[in-house]
Design an enzyme around this catalytic site. Structure first.
Site, PDB file in Angstrom:
ATOM      1  N   ASN A 193       0.800  -1.230   0.000  1.00 36.66           N
ATOM      2  CA  ASN A 193       0.000   0.000   0.000  1.00 36.66           C
ATOM      3  C   ASN A 193       0.830   1.277   0.000  1.00 36.66           C
ATOM      4  O   ASN A 193       0.389   2.311   0.490  1.00 36.66           O
ATOM      5  CB  ASN A 193      -0.967   0.028   1.200  1.00 36.66           C
ATOM      6  CG  ASN A 193      -1.885  -1.178   1.181  1.00 36.66           C
ATOM      7  OD1 ASN A 193      -2.386  -1.553   0.116  1.00 36.66           O
ATOM      8  ND2 ASN A 193      -2.073  -1.812   2.319  1.00 36.66           N
ATOM      9  N   ARG A 194       2.035   1.184  -0.510  1.00 35.98           N
ATOM     10  CA  ARG A 194       2.928   2.351  -0.584  1.00 35.98           C
ATOM     11  C   ARG A 194       3.286   2.912   0.786  1.00 35.98           C
ATOM     12  O   ARG A 194       3.744   4.038   0.894  1.00 35.98           O
ATOM     13  CB  ARG A 194       2.313   3.461  -1.463  1.00 35.98           C
ATOM     14  CG  ARG A 194       2.061   3.016  -2.916  1.00 35.98           C
ATOM     15  CD  ARG A 194       3.396   2.691  -3.591  1.00 35.98           C
ATOM     16  NE  ARG A 194       3.255   2.259  -4.976  1.00 35.98           N
ATOM     17  CZ  ARG A 194       3.325   0.997  -5.392  1.00 35.98           C
ATOM     18  NH1 ARG A 194       3.493   0.001  -4.523  1.00 35.98           N
ATOM     19  NH2 ARG A 194       3.241   0.701  -6.671  1.00 35.98           N
ATOM     20  N   LEU A 195       3.034   2.111   1.841  1.00 34.51           N
ATOM     21  CA  LEU A 195       3.419   2.575   3.180  1.00 34.51           C
ATOM     22  C   LEU A 195       4.790   1.995   3.517  1.00 34.51           C
ATOM     23  O   LEU A 195       4.952   1.126   4.373  1.00 34.51           O
ATOM     24  CB  LEU A 195       2.349   2.183   4.213  1.00 34.51           C
ATOM     25  CG  LEU A 195       1.012   2.900   3.978  1.00 34.51           C
ATOM     26  CD1 LEU A 195      -0.027   2.490   5.001  1.00 34.51           C
ATOM     27  CD2 LEU A 195       1.212   4.424   4.021  1.00 34.51           C
TER      28      LEU A 195
END
Ligand SMILES: Cc1cc2nc3c(=O)[nH]c(=O)nc-3n(C[C@H](O)[C@H](O)[C@H](O)COP(=O)(O)O)c2cc1C
Length: 216
Positions: A193-195
């Protein structure tokens, strides 16, 4: 040329995580453990290929790939032509940035540091260890200068080869190593999630490393 839309290129990052509590006090130790894991477990092709960015005499940043040949607690060493575009840039402004991207491990490391020439005897030692072809190549190439054609290069190499037949090839004084002494290292681990995980180390008072987590 027809335009190409890359907006659907998307990869899920999920191989590893980077937690502050798992990181050592000294970032060079983390560099070493990441490097070894990338090299031996993820089997990256050229683990030691890194991008070195310099601020040029024209005021523009420029990045190019070179090979990391040694690293210690002191810094990161690569070899090049001191009279190349990067060589001249570094001599005018020693502030550089190194970066590694290891896609198989979903990792990036960005290092800010100050570059300086290594002692001549160290460059001699490395030059001696290189194959003859690479030694001749270093002499024949006035790196970053404009040349007329490929043929000029090949002819000059042939002439040089003949003149050095049976002789030891000395290191040209314009070719040698730079060591980049780091002041900041940022470790990036891709996450879902691009985290992503980002941990940045900074050198304080030339001595202590501080550690912070950055927002992805
Ligand atoms: C995988 C790879 C490794 C390279 N290794 C080196 C190197 O160790 N030293 C070097 O001077 N150039 C190396 N080069 C070439 C540089 O990228 C660059 O073309 C050259 O150093 C001239 O750069 P400059 O004109 O900006 O100084 C390498 C290129 C690639 C793609």
């Amino acid at each position: 040329m027809e335009e190409q839309d890359l907006s659907s290129y998307r990869k899920v990052y999920e191989k590893r995580e980077l937690l502050t509590e798992d990181t050592p006090e000294n970032p060079l130790e983390l560099f070493r453990s990441w490097f070894l894991e990338v090299d031996q477990h993820f089997l990256e092709d050229e683990t030691n290929a890194m991008t070195v960015s310099t601020i040029g005499l024209d005021g523009f940043p420029k990045s190019r790939v070179v090979l990391l040949k040694r690293y210690t607690y002191e810094g990161f060493i690569f070899y090049t032509n001191y009279e190349s575009e990067k060589g001249k840039a570094i001599l005018a402004n020693p502030n550089v940035c190194l970066s590694f991207f290891w896609p198989k491990a979903e990792r990036q490391i960005i290092i800010k540091g100050k570059a300086e020439k290594i002692p001549e005897n160290m460059s001699d030692g490395y030059f001696e260890s290189r194959p003859r072809g690479s030694q001749l190549g270093a002499i024949v190439s006035q790196q970053s200068e404009v040349i007329e054609s490929r043929d000029v290069l090949d002819l000059n190499l042939k002439a040089l080869e003949e003149s050095f037949t049976g002789k030891e090839i000395p290191r040209p004084e314009y070719w040698g190593g730079f060591i980049v002494r780091p002041v900041e290292l940022e470790f990036w681990q891709g996450r879902p999630n691009r985290l992503h995980d980002r941990i940045r180390y900074k050198l304080e008072d030339n001595y202590d490393w501080t550690k912070e987590r950055l927002s992805p």
